[in-house]
Design a protein around this motif. Structure first.
Motif, short mmCIF file in Angstrom:
data_model
loop_
_atom_site.label_atom_id
_atom_site.label_comp_id
_atom_site.label_asym_id
_atom_site.label_seq_id
_atom_site.Cartn_x
_atom_site.Cartn_y
_atom_site.Cartn_z
N GLY A 34 0.77 -1.23 0.00
CA GLY A 34 0.00 0.00 0.00
C GLY A 34 0.80 1.29 0.00
N PHE A 35 2.09 1.22 -0.29
CA PHE A 35 2.90 2.44 -0.35
C PHE A 35 2.67 3.13 -1.68
CE2 PHE A 35 5.24 0.17 2.90
CZ PHE A 35 5.62 1.18 3.77
N ALA A 36 2.44 4.43 -1.63
CA ALA A 36 2.38 5.25 -2.85
C ALA A 36 3.74 5.92 -2.96
CB ALA A 36 1.27 6.29 -2.73
N PHE A 37 4.44 5.70 -4.05
CA PHE A 37 5.80 6.21 -4.17
C PHE A 37 6.21 6.31 -5.63
CE2 PHE A 37 6.12 1.67 -4.37
CZ PHE A 37 7.12 1.42 -5.28
N GLN A 38 7.28 7.05 -5.84
CA GLN A 38 7.96 7.09 -7.12
C GLN A 38 9.36 6.55 -6.85
OE1 GLN A 38 7.89 11.15 -8.39
NE2 GLN A 38 5.92 10.91 -9.40
N GLY A 39 9.77 5.58 -7.61
CA GLY A 39 11.08 4.97 -7.40
C GLY A 39 12.04 5.31 -8.52
N GLN A 40 13.29 5.39 -8.18
CA GLN A 40 14.34 5.64 -9.16
C GLN A 40 15.47 4.65 -8.87
OE1 GLN A 40 14.55 7.85 -11.76
NE2 GLN A 40 16.49 6.90 -12.24
N ARG A 41 15.80 3.83 -9.85
CA ARG A 41 16.88 2.86 -9.69
C ARG A 41 18.17 3.44 -10.28
NH1 ARG A 41 17.08 -3.47 -10.98
NH2 ARG A 41 19.34 -3.65 -11.04
N PRO B 11 15.89 12.01 -1.96
CA PRO B 11 14.69 11.18 -1.79
C PRO B 11 14.21 11.18 -0.34
CG PRO B 11 16.65 9.82 -1.84
CD PRO B 11 17.11 11.22 -2.11
N ASP B 12 13.04 10.63 -0.13
CA ASP B 12 12.50 10.48 1.22
C ASP B 12 13.05 9.23 1.90
OD1 ASP B 12 10.86 12.75 1.02
OD2 ASP B 12 9.33 11.60 -0.04
N LEU B 13 13.54 8.28 1.08
CA LEU B 13 14.02 7.01 1.59
C LEU B 13 14.92 6.38 0.54
CD1 LEU B 13 13.57 4.54 3.68
CD2 LEU B 13 11.94 3.74 1.96
N ILE B 14 15.94 5.65 0.99
CA ILE B 14 16.82 4.93 0.07
C ILE B 14 16.83 3.46 0.46
CG2 ILE B 14 19.19 4.62 -0.75
CD1 ILE B 14 19.55 7.66 -0.24
N LEU B 15 16.57 2.60 -0.51
CA LEU B 15 16.71 1.15 -0.35
C LEU B 15 17.92 0.73 -1.16
CD1 LEU B 15 13.00 0.03 -0.87
CD2 LEU B 15 14.19 0.35 1.29
N GLN C 251 19.66 13.11 6.93
CA GLN C 251 18.29 12.97 7.41
C GLN C 251 17.48 11.95 6.61
OE1 GLN C 251 19.48 15.43 5.58
NE2 GLN C 251 18.01 15.89 3.99
N VAL C 252 18.00 11.50 5.46
CA VAL C 252 17.28 10.54 4.61
C VAL C 252 17.52 9.13 5.15
CG1 VAL C 252 17.09 9.56 2.29
CG2 VAL C 252 17.43 12.03 2.58
N PRO C 253 16.44 8.41 5.50
CA PRO C 253 16.61 7.04 5.98
C PRO C 253 17.16 6.13 4.88
CG PRO C 253 14.38 7.83 6.41
CD PRO C 253 15.04 8.84 5.53
N ILE D 93 10.25 0.39 6.92
CA ILE D 93 10.11 1.71 6.30
C ILE D 93 9.24 2.62 7.17
CG2 ILE D 93 9.06 2.94 4.35
CD1 ILE D 93 10.11 0.62 2.58
N ARG D 94 8.14 2.09 7.68
CA ARG D 94 7.27 2.91 8.54
C ARG D 94 8.02 3.36 9.79
NH1 ARG D 94 3.79 -1.01 6.45
NH2 ARG D 94 2.26 -0.09 5.05
N GLN D 95 8.83 2.48 10.35
CA GLN D 95 9.62 2.84 11.53
C GLN D 95 10.61 3.95 11.18
OE1 GLN D 95 9.35 1.58 14.67
NE2 GLN D 95 10.85 3.10 15.29
N ALA D 96 11.30 3.83 10.05
CA ALA D 96 12.26 4.86 9.62
C ALA D 96 11.54 6.19 9.39
CB ALA D 96 12.99 4.42 8.36
#
Length: 185
Positions: free
Chosen positions: A8-15, A31-35, A58-60, A97-100
């Motif tokens: 259910g995450f709404a996101f835009q991803g960039q690889r 970004p708001d988050l990095i995997l 500051q970016v998780p 991700i929710r925790q971060a």
């Protein structure tokens, strides 16, 4: 990306696969988050984490890894990672991700409450309130590296990991370390 959409995450991803592409994307719009995978041959996740800590701490940053290696996990957290997920347990992505995201929200709120003089400071300088762990999510103190177990008690990471091979762990501060990081009145 499929797992994030499924949860259910709404996101835009960039690889990105190279250091130059990564830097270009960080500079253009952080970004708001990095995997990241930990063991990429051309550009490692650890090199990416180092750049993130330098340019936008500051970016998780969450590792997605196929390795179960206690030393690697400690290295991830020591480097500033917000968490990690095993590739064979992608269902853990959502809680990590929710925790971060919650930790980022709490740091921002703490900085706002401290007043305008603190807004220019380090994003990690304010002690975060202790987040609530889900049933299968464990927290690791970002200072002393103790893990909060299923009973809510804090124990050494090596002891915890010996008992739980497939644990999902994210950063927090144990009560003792949170007290040491508070600013004097």
């Amino acid at each position: 990306m499929h797992e994030l959409k499924r949860q259910g995450f709404a996101f835009q991803g960039q690889r990105v696969e190279t250091r130059d592409d990564f830097l270009r994307n960080l500079e253009r719009q952080p970004p708001d988050l990095i995997l990241s995978d930990s063991g990429m041959p051309a550009f490692s996740g650890f090199a990416a984490l180092e750049l993130v800590q330098e340019k936008c701490p500051q970016v998780p940053f969450v590792f997605v890894t196929g390795y179960y290696d206690q030393g690697l996990m400690v290295e991830m957290f020591d480097g500033g990672a917000a968490g990690y997920v095993y590739k064979n347990r992608l269902t853990d992505l959502g809680p990590v991700i929710r925790q971060a995201q919650e930790e980022v929200r709490q740091r921002r709120q703490s900085r706002l409450e401290e007043g305008p003089d603190e807004l220019g400071g380090d994003a990690n300088s304010a002690p975060a309130k202790e987040p609530k762990a889900g049933k299968d999510l464990r927290m690791i103190c970002s200072h002393c590296k103790k893990v909060r177990d299923e009973r809510g008690e804090w124990e050494q990471i090596d002891v915890y990991l010996r008992r739980h091979e497939q644990a999902t762990v994210t950063l927090a501060l144990c009560p003792a370390c949170a007290g040491m990081r508070r600013k004097p009145d």
